[in-house]
Design a protein around this motif. Structure first.
Motif, PDB file in Angstrom:
ATOM      1  N   MET A 161     -50.847 -23.058  31.784  1.00  0.00           N
ATOM      2  CA  MET A 161     -49.871 -24.084  32.007  1.00  0.00           C
ATOM      3  C   MET A 161     -49.043 -23.688  33.231  1.00  0.00           C
ATOM      4  N   PHE A 162     -48.933 -24.610  34.176  1.00  0.00           N
ATOM      5  CA  PHE A 162     -48.113 -24.424  35.376  1.00  0.00           C
ATOM      6  C   PHE A 162     -46.806 -25.162  35.136  1.00  0.00           C
ATOM      7  N   VAL A 163     -45.674 -24.465  35.233  1.00  0.00           N
ATOM      8  CA  VAL A 163     -44.358 -25.085  35.048  1.00  0.00           C
ATOM      9  C   VAL A 163     -43.550 -24.937  36.326  1.00  0.00           C
ATOM     10  N   TYR A 164     -42.769 -25.943  36.647  1.00  0.00           N
ATOM     11  CA  TYR A 164     -42.044 -25.966  37.916  1.00  0.00           C
ATOM     12  C   TYR A 164     -40.571 -26.338  37.765  1.00  0.00           C
ATOM     13  N   GLY A 165     -40.110 -26.556  36.548  1.00  0.00           N
ATOM     14  CA  GLY A 165     -38.742 -27.037  36.349  1.00  0.00           C
ATOM     15  C   GLY A 165     -38.005 -26.291  35.263  1.00  0.00           C
ATOM     16  N   SER A 166     -37.494 -27.043  34.296  1.00  0.00           N
ATOM     17  CA  SER A 166     -36.626 -26.471  33.273  1.00  0.00           C
ATOM     18  C   SER A 166     -37.337 -25.535  32.308  1.00  0.00           C
ATOM     19  N   LEU A 167     -38.666 -25.445  32.373  1.00  0.00           N
ATOM     20  CA  LEU A 167     -39.413 -24.502  31.533  1.00  0.00           C
ATOM     21  C   LEU A 167     -39.565 -23.127  32.191  1.00  0.00           C
ATOM     22  N   LYS A 168     -39.212 -23.018  33.470  1.00  0.00           N
ATOM     23  CA  LYS A 168     -39.343 -21.725  34.165  1.00  0.00           C
ATOM     24  C   LYS A 168     -38.381 -20.689  33.568  1.00  0.00           C
ATOM     25  N   ARG A 169     -38.678 -19.436  33.837  1.00  0.00           N
ATOM     26  CA  ARG A 169     -37.792 -18.350  33.415  1.00  0.00           C
ATOM     27  C   ARG A 169     -36.381 -18.605  33.934  1.00  0.00           C
ATOM     28  N   HIS A 170     -35.387 -18.276  33.129  1.00  0.00           N
ATOM     29  CA  HIS A 170     -33.967 -18.402  33.460  1.00  0.00           C
ATOM     30  C   HIS A 170     -33.493 -19.850  33.538  1.00  0.00           C
ATOM     31  N   MET A 171     -34.302 -20.789  33.090  1.00  0.00           N
ATOM     32  CA  MET A 171     -33.903 -22.193  33.075  1.00  0.00           C
ATOM     33  C   MET A 171     -33.635 -22.632  31.632  1.00  0.00           C
ATOM     34  N   ALA A 172     -32.987 -23.779  31.492  1.00  0.00           N
ATOM     35  CA  ALA A 172     -32.465 -24.236  30.206  1.00  0.00           C
ATOM     36  C   ALA A 172     -33.505 -24.366  29.098  1.00  0.00           C
ATOM     37  N   ASN A 173     -34.724 -24.746  29.418  1.00  0.00           N
ATOM     38  CA  ASN A 173     -35.721 -25.012  28.376  1.00  0.00           C
ATOM     39  C   ASN A 173     -36.841 -23.982  28.300  1.00  0.00           C
ATOM     40  N   HIS A 174     -36.628 -22.833  28.921  1.00  0.00           N
ATOM     41  CA  HIS A 174     -37.663 -21.795  28.896  1.00  0.00           C
ATOM     42  C   HIS A 174     -38.022 -21.376  27.473  1.00  0.00           C
ATOM     43  N   ARG A 175     -37.066 -21.475  26.579  1.00  0.00           N
ATOM     44  CA  ARG A 175     -37.312 -21.077  25.176  1.00  0.00           C
ATOM     45  C   ARG A 175     -38.469 -21.869  24.548  1.00  0.00           C
ATOM     46  N   GLU A 176     -38.776 -23.044  25.092  1.00  0.00           N
ATOM     47  CA  GLU A 176     -39.883 -23.853  24.577  1.00  0.00           C
ATOM     48  C   GLU A 176     -41.232 -23.175  24.817  1.00  0.00           C
ATOM     49  N   LEU A 177     -41.258 -22.203  25.711  1.00  0.00           N
ATOM     50  CA  LEU A 177     -42.497 -21.462  26.000  1.00  0.00           C
ATOM     51  C   LEU A 177     -42.614 -20.178  25.176  1.00  0.00           C
ATOM     52  N   GLN A 178     -41.784 -20.054  24.150  1.00  0.00           N
ATOM     53  CA  GLN A 178     -41.807 -18.840  23.333  1.00  0.00           C
ATOM     54  C   GLN A 178     -43.211 -18.614  22.789  1.00  0.00           C
ATOM     55  N   GLY A 179     -43.723 -17.415  22.991  1.00  0.00           N
ATOM     56  CA  GLY A 179     -45.065 -17.065  22.557  1.00  0.00           C
ATOM     57  C   GLY A 179     -46.113 -17.191  23.652  1.00  0.00           C
ATOM     58  N   ALA A 180     -45.738 -17.805  24.782  1.00  0.00           N
ATOM     59  CA  ALA A 180     -46.673 -17.927  25.903  1.00  0.00           C
ATOM     60  C   ALA A 180     -46.654 -16.651  26.730  1.00  0.00           C
ATOM     61  N   ALA A 181     -47.774 -16.303  27.300  1.00  0.00           N
ATOM     62  CA  ALA A 181     -47.865 -15.117  28.155  1.00  0.00           C
ATOM     63  C   ALA A 181     -47.677 -15.533  29.613  1.00  0.00           C
ATOM     64  N   TRP A 182     -46.688 -14.930  30.279  1.00  0.00           N
ATOM     65  CA  TRP A 182     -46.459 -15.192  31.704  1.00  0.00           C
ATOM     66  C   TRP A 182     -47.597 -14.542  32.478  1.00  0.00           C
ATOM     67  N   LEU A 183     -48.199 -15.295  33.411  1.00  0.00           N
ATOM     68  CA  LEU A 183     -49.314 -14.763  34.194  1.00  0.00           C
ATOM     69  C   LEU A 183     -48.918 -14.469  35.634  1.00  0.00           C
ATOM     70  N   CYS A 184     -48.314 -15.454  36.311  1.00  0.00           N
ATOM     71  CA  CYS A 184     -48.003 -15.256  37.720  1.00  0.00           C
ATOM     72  C   CYS A 184     -47.174 -16.422  38.248  1.00  0.00           C
ATOM     73  N   GLU A 185     -46.685 -16.248  39.457  1.00  0.00           N
ATOM     74  CA  GLU A 185     -46.117 -17.369  40.197  1.00  0.00           C
ATOM     75  C   GLU A 185     -47.260 -17.968  40.999  1.00  0.00           C
ATOM     76  N   ALA A 186     -47.190 -19.273  41.254  1.00  0.00           N
ATOM     77  CA  ALA A 186     -48.304 -19.932  41.943  1.00  0.00           C
ATOM     78  C   ALA A 186     -47.821 -21.192  42.638  1.00  0.00           C
ATOM     79  N   ARG A 187     -48.737 -21.794  43.405  1.00  0.00           N
ATOM     80  CA  ARG A 187     -48.445 -23.048  44.106  1.00  0.00           C
ATOM     81  C   ARG A 187     -49.571 -24.042  43.857  1.00  0.00           C
ATOM     82  N   ILE A 188     -49.204 -25.316  43.924  1.00  0.00           N
ATOM     83  CA  ILE A 188     -50.179 -26.406  43.821  1.00  0.00           C
ATOM     84  C   ILE A 188     -50.012 -27.286  45.045  1.00  0.00           C
TER      85      ILE A 188
END
Length: 132
Positions: free
Chosen positions: A1-28
């Motif tokens: 899953m690629f996230v670019y907004g409020s789901l990113k680390r240190h953002m308001a809704n990052h907690r919704e990704l609880q249990g997900a494994a961070w892989l890398c930063e990327a671009r599309i």
């Protein structure tokens, strides 16, 4: 899953990704980012050089279903499979051009959080009974 907004680390809704494994930063490439105030929205673009930057997470089917509900799929966003600039395929939530027609495009392709008027406060003032 690629996230670019409020789901990113240190953002308001990052907690919704609880249990997900961070892989890398990327671009599309082929998407533009628009500031809707409390969150951004990516839309398809045929303009050359359009990229957005975000984070990639490994998510399982249950978390993916939860994120779809959280992100308002299919009403607000569509979940689409895109190739990242490094060749990896990832799901990304994409909106429609009509949804961003009155919003500011983020030229850098990087959303750094909501403006001050949209930030959540951690403390709220409570009026005491002595103030009445």
């Amino acid at each position: 899953m690629f996230v670019y907004g409020s789901l990113k680390r240190h953002m308001a809704n990052h907690r919704e990704l609880q249990g997900a494994a961070w892989l890398c930063e990327a671009r599309i490439e082929g998407l533009t980012l628009h500031d809707l105030g409390p969150f951004p929205m990516a839309i398809r673009s045929s303009e050359a050089g359009c990229t957005i930057t975000g984070e990639v997470y490994r998510v399982g089917p249950k978390l993916l279903a939860h994120l779809d509900r959280f992100e308002g799929v299919p009403r607000l966003y569509e979940r689409q499979l895109h190739h990242l600039t490094d060749g990896i395929e990832a799901w990304v939530y994409v909106g429609h051009a009509r949804q961003v027609r009155h919003s500011r495009r983020i030229a850098s392709g990087v959303w750094n959080g909501p403006g001050n008027r949209f930030k959540r406060t951690t403390t709220q003032s409570v009026k005491s009974s002595e103030d009445d």
